[in-house]
Design a protein around this motif. Structure first.
Motif, PDB file in Angstrom:
ATOM      1  N   ALA A 177      -0.939 -43.054 -13.628  1.00  0.00           N
ATOM      2  CA  ALA A 177      -0.433 -41.985 -12.383  1.00  0.00           C
ATOM      3  C   ALA A 177      -1.671 -41.262 -12.158  1.00  0.00           C
ATOM      4  CB  ALA A 177       0.689 -41.167 -12.723  1.00  0.00           C
ATOM      5  N   ALA A 178      -2.502 -40.638 -13.148  1.00  0.00           N
ATOM      6  CA  ALA A 178      -3.577 -39.784 -13.098  1.00  0.00           C
ATOM      7  C   ALA A 178      -4.783 -40.168 -12.195  1.00  0.00           C
ATOM      8  CB  ALA A 178      -3.820 -38.971 -14.377  1.00  0.00           C
ATOM      9  N   ASN A 179      -4.790 -41.419 -12.237  1.00  0.00           N
ATOM     10  CA  ASN A 179      -6.011 -42.102 -11.631  1.00  0.00           C
ATOM     11  C   ASN A 179      -5.537 -43.238 -10.366  1.00  0.00           C
ATOM     12  OD1 ASN A 179      -8.411 -41.373 -13.383  1.00  0.00           O
ATOM     13  ND2 ASN A 179      -6.964 -41.993 -14.979  1.00  0.00           N
ATOM     14  N   ALA A 180      -4.370 -42.647  -9.930  1.00  0.00           N
ATOM     15  CA  ALA A 180      -3.667 -43.584  -8.730  1.00  0.00           C
ATOM     16  C   ALA A 180      -3.109 -42.581  -7.872  1.00  0.00           C
ATOM     17  CB  ALA A 180      -2.791 -44.600  -9.390  1.00  0.00           C
ATOM     18  N   SER A 181      -2.085 -43.259  -7.289  1.00  0.00           N
ATOM     19  CA  SER A 181      -1.612 -42.582  -5.972  1.00  0.00           C
ATOM     20  C   SER A 181      -0.663 -41.291  -6.454  1.00  0.00           C
ATOM     21  CB  SER A 181      -0.891 -43.231  -4.947  1.00  0.00           C
ATOM     22  OG  SER A 181      -0.171 -44.397  -5.580  1.00  0.00           O
ATOM     23  N   GLY A 182      -0.258 -41.445  -7.558  1.00  0.00           N
ATOM     24  CA  GLY A 182       0.791 -40.599  -8.058  1.00  0.00           C
ATOM     25  C   GLY A 182       0.295 -39.220  -8.606  1.00  0.00           C
ATOM     26  N   GLN A 183      -1.308 -39.241  -8.553  1.00  0.00           N
ATOM     27  CA  GLN A 183      -1.827 -38.044  -9.149  1.00  0.00           C
ATOM     28  C   GLN A 183      -1.654 -36.757  -8.386  1.00  0.00           C
ATOM     29  OE1 GLN A 183      -4.393 -35.909  -7.909  1.00  0.00           O
ATOM     30  NE2 GLN A 183      -4.639 -35.005  -9.944  1.00  0.00           N
ATOM     31  N   CYS A 184      -1.228 -35.943  -8.947  1.00  0.00           N
ATOM     32  CA  CYS A 184      -1.011 -34.304  -8.232  1.00  0.00           C
ATOM     33  C   CYS A 184      -1.105 -33.156  -9.512  1.00  0.00           C
ATOM     34  CB  CYS A 184       0.514 -34.231  -7.871  1.00  0.00           C
ATOM     35  SG  CYS A 184       1.744 -34.619  -9.150  1.00  0.00           S
ATOM     36  N   TRP A 185      -0.901 -32.157  -8.806  1.00  0.00           N
ATOM     37  CA  TRP A 185      -1.110 -30.887  -9.777  1.00  0.00           C
ATOM     38  C   TRP A 185      -0.117 -30.760 -10.927  1.00  0.00           C
ATOM     39  CZ3 TRP A 185       0.999 -26.478 -11.799  1.00  0.00           C
ATOM     40  CH2 TRP A 185       0.152 -25.859 -12.462  1.00  0.00           C
ATOM     41  N   ALA A 186       0.987 -31.114 -10.465  1.00  0.00           N
ATOM     42  CA  ALA A 186       2.203 -31.212 -11.396  1.00  0.00           C
ATOM     43  C   ALA A 186       1.971 -32.134 -12.505  1.00  0.00           C
ATOM     44  CB  ALA A 186       3.613 -31.178 -10.872  1.00  0.00           C
ATOM     45  N   LEU A 187       1.240 -33.216 -12.362  1.00  0.00           N
ATOM     46  CA  LEU A 187       0.761 -34.257 -13.210  1.00  0.00           C
ATOM     47  C   LEU A 187      -0.459 -33.915 -14.160  1.00  0.00           C
ATOM     48  CD1 LEU A 187       1.361 -36.933 -14.603  1.00  0.00           C
ATOM     49  CD2 LEU A 187      -0.010 -37.811 -12.798  1.00  0.00           C
ATOM     50  N   SER A 188      -1.354 -33.454 -13.363  1.00  0.00           N
ATOM     51  CA  SER A 188      -2.597 -33.598 -14.072  1.00  0.00           C
ATOM     52  C   SER A 188      -3.081 -32.268 -14.771  1.00  0.00           C
ATOM     53  CB  SER A 188      -3.722 -33.829 -12.930  1.00  0.00           C
ATOM     54  OG  SER A 188      -3.789 -32.954 -11.965  1.00  0.00           O
ATOM     55  N   THR A 189      -2.130 -31.137 -14.122  1.00  0.00           N
ATOM     56  CA  THR A 189      -2.504 -29.684 -15.085  1.00  0.00           C
ATOM     57  C   THR A 189      -1.158 -29.356 -15.699  1.00  0.00           C
ATOM     58  OG1 THR A 189      -4.039 -29.178 -13.462  1.00  0.00           O
ATOM     59  CG2 THR A 189      -2.836 -27.357 -14.481  1.00  0.00           C
ATOM     60  N   ASN A 190      -0.218 -29.583 -14.924  1.00  0.00           N
ATOM     61  CA  ASN A 190       1.161 -29.255 -15.708  1.00  0.00           C
ATOM     62  C   ASN A 190       1.976 -30.433 -16.242  1.00  0.00           C
ATOM     63  OD1 ASN A 190       1.814 -26.341 -15.996  1.00  0.00           O
ATOM     64  ND2 ASN A 190       3.798 -26.873 -14.707  1.00  0.00           N
ATOM     65  N   CYS A 191       1.313 -31.242 -16.616  1.00  0.00           N
ATOM     66  CA  CYS A 191       2.093 -32.523 -17.353  1.00  0.00           C
ATOM     67  C   CYS A 191       3.108 -31.929 -18.287  1.00  0.00           C
ATOM     68  CB  CYS A 191       1.011 -33.419 -18.192  1.00  0.00           C
ATOM     69  SG  CYS A 191       1.943 -35.042 -18.670  1.00  0.00           S
ATOM     70  N   PRO A 192       4.336 -32.612 -17.793  1.00  0.00           N
ATOM     71  CA  PRO A 192       5.661 -31.949 -18.648  1.00  0.00           C
ATOM     72  C   PRO A 192       5.871 -32.498 -20.070  1.00  0.00           C
ATOM     73  CG  PRO A 192       6.167 -33.644 -16.780  1.00  0.00           C
ATOM     74  CD  PRO A 192       4.708 -33.501 -16.883  1.00  0.00           C
ATOM     75  N   VAL A 193       4.903 -33.423 -20.610  1.00  0.00           N
ATOM     76  CA  VAL A 193       5.290 -34.051 -21.785  1.00  0.00           C
ATOM     77  C   VAL A 193       4.266 -33.833 -22.526  1.00  0.00           C
ATOM     78  CG1 VAL A 193       6.856 -35.872 -20.955  1.00  0.00           C
ATOM     79  CG2 VAL A 193       4.420 -36.246 -21.038  1.00  0.00           C
ATOM     80  N   PRO A 194       4.230 -33.576 -23.992  1.00  0.00           N
ATOM     81  CA  PRO A 194       3.170 -33.148 -24.891  1.00  0.00           C
ATOM     82  C   PRO A 194       2.243 -34.499 -24.966  1.00  0.00           C
ATOM     83  CG  PRO A 194       5.440 -32.803 -25.734  1.00  0.00           C
ATOM     84  CD  PRO A 194       5.619 -33.493 -24.788  1.00  0.00           C
TER      85      PRO A 194
END
Length: 295
Positions: free
Chosen positions: A204-221
Motif C-alpha cells: 500500500a505504501a508504494n501503490a495507490s493506497g499510499q497516504c499520510w495515515a499509512l506512511s507516517t501514522n501507520c496504526p500497527v507496530p
C-alpha cells in the motif's frame, strides 16, 4: 525583534512560544493553568500575571486555546482592551469558521488586526518548528504575520480571507480522519485474511493506497518505527482532539448543507471512540476499536 504576547501554553503552545524566543523575539507568556505557567517559567519564558497584562505593550498577540469560546471570552474579557491600537492578533487555536470570523470582527472593531492561523503537525511539529499553518487573513496582515509563523513552522499557506484558515483546517482533518479509519479497517481485514502487516504496508505504501495515515501514522507496530503504534499509541494527536475537530466539521457540513456522508460517519465513529479509552490515546488507535467491533 518583535514583542509578542503568547497565551495558551499547553502541549502545542509552549514549544511554539519557545521557538519564537529561539528566533530572537521578546515573548511574554500566560496561561490560566498553574502547571502550564510553571512549565513556561521553567523553560525560561517570562510569565505575566494575566492575559491582558501580557498583551499590554505587545506588538503581536498569539492565542493557542482549546476551543472557540475561550478565544471569544479572552477577546471580550479584556485582551482587546489591553492591547495598543493596531496590534496584530494571531489565533492558532482550532475553532469553528464562524467563531473565527466573529473573533476577527471583534478585533477589527476594537482597532486591531486579526488573522486565523490554525496548525497541523502535532506536538512533534510544534517542538521541531515544522508546523504547517493555514492562514485566513488580508494580504497585508498575512505578510506581517508570515515571518513569525516561519519561526514556528515550515509550510505557511495563505488560504484566503478571515475564517478560511479554519475552513482549510476542518477540511484537512476530515480527510485525515476518514483516511485513518479506512487504513485501520484495511489492516484488520488483512489480519483476518492472513496477510502480514509488513506485506500490506509494503504494497500500500508504494501503490495507490499510499497516504499520510499509512506512511507516517501507520496504526500497527512495526512498519513505521516512529508511528504512535510503536509507543503504545501515546498521542501525537489525541482521539479527543480528533473528535472535537470533527465536531467542527459536522457544524460546517450542516451550516453549508453539504452532502458529506463519509465526514458524518467519521464524526460518529470518533465521537464514540473518544467517549472511552480513545480520548487520551493517539487517534490512530481507533484500529483497536475496529478490531473489537466497538465502532
Amino acid at each position: 525583534m518583535t514583542r509578542i504576547a503568547f497565551l495558551g501554553l499547553g502541549h502545542m503552545g509552549l514549544p511554539m512560544a519557545r521557538n519564537l524566543v529561539k528566533a530572537g523575539h521578546d515573548v511574554v507568556a500566560f496561561d490560566v493553568m498553574d502547571a502550564a505557567r510553571s512549565a513556561a517559567a521553567d523553560a525560561g519564558l517570562f510569565v505575566a500575571p494575566s492575559g491582558p497584562d501580557a498583551a499590554s505593550g505587545a506588538e503581536v498577540v498569539i492565542t493557542m486555546f482549546p476551543a472557540g469560546r475561550h478565544v471569544l471570552e479572552a477577546y471580550q474579557g479584556g485582551l482587546l482592551d489591553a492591547a495598543a491600537p493596531g496590534t496584530l492578533f494571531i489565533d492558532s487555536s482550532t475553532i469553528a469558521v464562524d467563531e473565527a470570523r466573529t473573533a476577527h470582527s471583534l478585533a477589527v472593531e476594537a482597532g486591531h488586526r486579526n488573522i486565523d492561523a490554525p496548525v497541523s503537525g502535532g506536538v512533534v511539529g510544534a517542538e521541531n518548528g515544522t508546523l504547517a499553518f493555514m492562514v485566513g487573513a488580508s494580504d497585508a496582515d498575512f505578510e506581517a504575520a508570515k515571518p513569525l509563523l516561519e519561526a514556528m513552522g515550515k509550510r505557511i499557506v495563505h488560504c484566503g480571507g478571515p475564517g478560511l484558515g479554519q475552513a482549510a483546517k476542518v477540511c484537512n482533518n476530515m480527510i485525515l480522519a476518514v483516511s485513518q479509519i479506512v487504513v485501520g479497517e484495511a489492516f484488520v481485514l488483512g489480519e483476518r485474511l492472513g496477510l502480514s502487516h509488513d506485506a500490506l504496508y509494503d504494497v500500500a505504501a508504494n501503490a495507490s493506497g499510499q497516504c499520510w495515515a499509512l506512511s507516517t501514522n501507520c496504526p500497527v507496530p512495526g512498519p513505521v518505527p516512529t508511528s504512535p503504534a510503536n509507543r503504545d499509541y501515546q498521542p501525537g494527536f489525541a482521539g479527543a482532539l480528533m473528535a472535537k475537530d470533527l465536531g467542527l466539521a459536522l457544524k460546517a457540513i450542516e451550516q453549508t448543507g453539504t452532502d458529506a456522508k463519509m465526514g458524518r460517519l467519521a464524526q460518529e465513529l470518533y465521537a464514540a471512540f473518544a467517549s472511552g479509552d480513545g480520548a487520551g490515546r493517539d487517534f490512530s488507535s481507533i484500529i483497536t476499536d475496529i478490531r473489537d467491533g466497538r465502532v
